[in-house]
Design an enzyme around this catalytic site. Structure first.
Site, short mmCIF file in Angstrom:
data_model
loop_
_atom_site.label_atom_id
_atom_site.label_comp_id
_atom_site.label_asym_id
_atom_site.label_seq_id
_atom_site.Cartn_x
_atom_site.Cartn_y
_atom_site.Cartn_z
N HIS A 127 1.06 -0.58 -0.31
CA HIS A 127 -0.16 -0.08 0.42
C HIS A 127 0.94 1.16 0.48
CE1 HIS A 127 -3.48 2.41 1.04
NE2 HIS A 127 -2.61 3.24 1.84
N GLU A 128 1.91 1.26 0.79
CA GLU A 128 2.64 2.55 1.11
C GLU A 128 3.81 2.74 -0.03
OE1 GLU A 128 2.56 4.46 3.29
OE2 GLU A 128 0.96 3.76 4.68
N HIS A 131 1.84 4.24 -2.70
CA HIS A 131 1.18 6.21 -2.38
C HIS A 131 2.33 6.54 -3.11
CE1 HIS A 131 -2.17 6.72 -0.36
NE2 HIS A 131 -1.53 5.96 1.54
N GLU A 192 -5.77 7.12 -0.96
CA GLU A 192 -6.90 5.60 -0.22
C GLU A 192 -6.92 4.86 -1.21
OE1 GLU A 192 -4.74 5.16 2.70
OE2 GLU A 192 -4.22 6.66 2.02
N ASP A 196 -4.65 1.62 -2.19
CA ASP A 196 -5.95 0.04 -2.44
C ASP A 196 -5.84 -0.90 -3.73
OD1 ASP A 196 -6.25 0.94 0.21
OD2 ASP A 196 -8.79 0.14 0.44
#
Length: 476
Positions: A127-128, A131, A192, A196
């Site tokens: 997930h990070e 980003h 987000e 995801d």
């Protein structure tokens, strides 16, 4: 002193599901008008220095190698990667993870010990990473700059605060940006959802359980649904039921992949617990109970945690017995190698450590766990020239390793080469963003090296370089 094995046998390998990875839209392309990749790297390095100087970053070779091995097993399958990634741990029981410019991904230790499987931890990292590859921070700055005419300098320090400590940082961001609350929430939710979607695809394509993201986030949602103070991660990563449902549905597009427990993951959890969490007596009791009741994913991890706890309690013989048993069946496991090196040195058995590490150094040259433990053992044996060579060889390819500079500082202090000691102490301050202190150390070094004019020229050049780095930072 330090630790890891990255045994490939327990890490999942990417499988043939690459057909799905290209079905996601390539949406991580904006953000370039406000931040070039070069500037993003410069800012990321500056923020990392600031963070090292202000947060309890864990400088532990074993854990560093584990988290970077896990993170980079995901990065190699990611799209839109423009630079190498650095993963690091912060000694904090608060559940949190964050990413910022230049491929830096931080994970609080509490998140690792809370995860039940390696796939759950990998889901957070994926997930990070997403980003970063989708350039969400850069895109956010671009969006805010367009609507508010903000300068980058007004935002960056607050961004770092908000990532590491959301409770404090959100207020700082709100004050500095003067943005409407709803616009900020909508932009965050969009990020987000995008992270995801991309993250779950990345998780699946890297050979981990694609259901792990929904599983971990679902557990957090249930646990903290009515909490008056939710963990930091839920402030920056809200978990409405719809988000968890969407994560489960997206994961269903990939083949189910139930995986066996990972020994490395369990060893990392045991190390964090024994060295960084709880008190020594409680740890001895808890690991002993795990072994007695057979409540463990791996018996070896419970034995390892107990051995570390014994060592912390100065019960060196008990620790040695456990570690020798573990090494008997897994000679190259660097978790065990690191721990037994500490015990050997504490027991005045440094020659045993040197014999073991010399062989491993030939087998795994420039491995951070082996090199740093080997140098530490050589320093303990007063073999300073050999230790110096090991550390300098390692720094040729790992120029920002905090522990290597710390060991060199210890080495030169021990053999009374104080000019060199101050020279390398300056590098420690530079890694912490303390440019003025670094220059002070170099000036002291310069005065002590009057009999070595070539070394003085090197010191003077480094002073100029650090001063230029500081000026460049102020111009960002």
């Amino acid at each position: 002193m330090i630790t890891l094995t990255i045994a490939a046998a327990t890490s999942p390998t990417a499988s043939a599901i690459g057909n799905n990875k290209n079905k996601l839209p390539d949406i991580g392309i904006s953000g370039y008008s406000i931040l070039s990749i070069d500037k993003e790297l410069q800012i990321g390095q500056a923020m990392m220095r600031q963070l090292r100087g202000s947060q309890p970053v864990i400088h532990d070779p074993v854990l560093n190698e584990y988290i970077n091995h896990l993170g980079n097993s995901l990065v190699k399958n990611a799209r839109g990667v423009n630079y190498s990634f650095e993963f690091f741990l912060i000694n904090n029981k608060e559940l949190n993870a964050f990413a910022f410019f230049g491929g830096h991904v931080g994970v609080h230790s509490g998140l690792v010990t809370t995860a039940d499987t390696e796939s759950e931890l990998a889901a957070v990292l994926a997930h990070e990473i997403s980003h970063v590859t989708q350039r969400h921070l850069a895109r956010r700055l671009e969006s805010q700059g367009q609507t508010q005419g903000l300068t980058m300098a007004a935002v960056l320090s607050s961004v770092l605060i908000s990532l590491v400590n959301p409770t404090v940082g959100m207020a700082a961001l709100s004050a500095s940006m003067a943005l409407s609350q709803q616009a900020s929430i909508n932009y965050t939710r969009s990020n987000e959802k995008e992270a995801d979607n991309v993250g779950i695809a990345l998780l699946a394509n890297s050979g981990y359980d694609p259901q792990a993201a929904a599983s971990f986030f679902g557990k957090l949602s249930v646990k903290y649904r009515y909490a008056s103070k939710p963990p930091a991660m839920l402030l920056t990563h809200p978990l409405p039921d719809s988000r968890i449902t969407e994560a489960r549905q997206r994961a269903l597009k990939y083949p189910a992949r139930p995986l066996p427990p990972s020994l490395e993951f369990e060893l990392a959890k045991a190390r964090l617990t024994a060295r960084y969490e709880s008190d020594i007596k409680s740890n001895i009791t808890n690991f002993s109970r795990q072994l007695e009741k057979k409540r463990y994913a791996y018996r070896e991890a419970a034995m390892y945690g107990l051995a570390l706890s014994y060592f912390e309690n100065k019960q060196n013989e008990e620790a040695l017995e456990l570690l020798e048993t573990l090494l008997k069946y897994d000679r190259n496991n660097l978790f065990y190698v690191d721990a037994i090196t500490d015990v050997y040195i504490a027991n005045d058995q440094t020659q045993n450590a040197l014999a073991m590490l010399n062989q491993l150094n030939m087998l795994m040259p420039n491995n951070q766990v082996v090199s740093l433990n080997y140098a530490n053992a050589l320093i303990s044996a007063k073999q300073y020239d050999d230790a110096e060579q090991v550390l300098k060889d390692y720094l040729l390819t790992n120029s920002d390793n905090f522990i290597a500079y710390d060991l060199l500082t210890t080495l030169y202090r021990s053999n009374k080469k104080l000019g060199l000691m101050h020279m390398y102490k300056a590098e420690i301050f530079a890694l912490l963003g303390g440019y003025a202190k670094a220059v002070d150390e170099l000036q002291t070094s310069y005065a002590m090296l009057e009999d070595r004019p070539l070394m003085q020229k090197r010191v003077k050049a480094r002073i100029i370089q650090l001063q230029e780095d500081e000026k460049r930072l102020k111009r960002l």
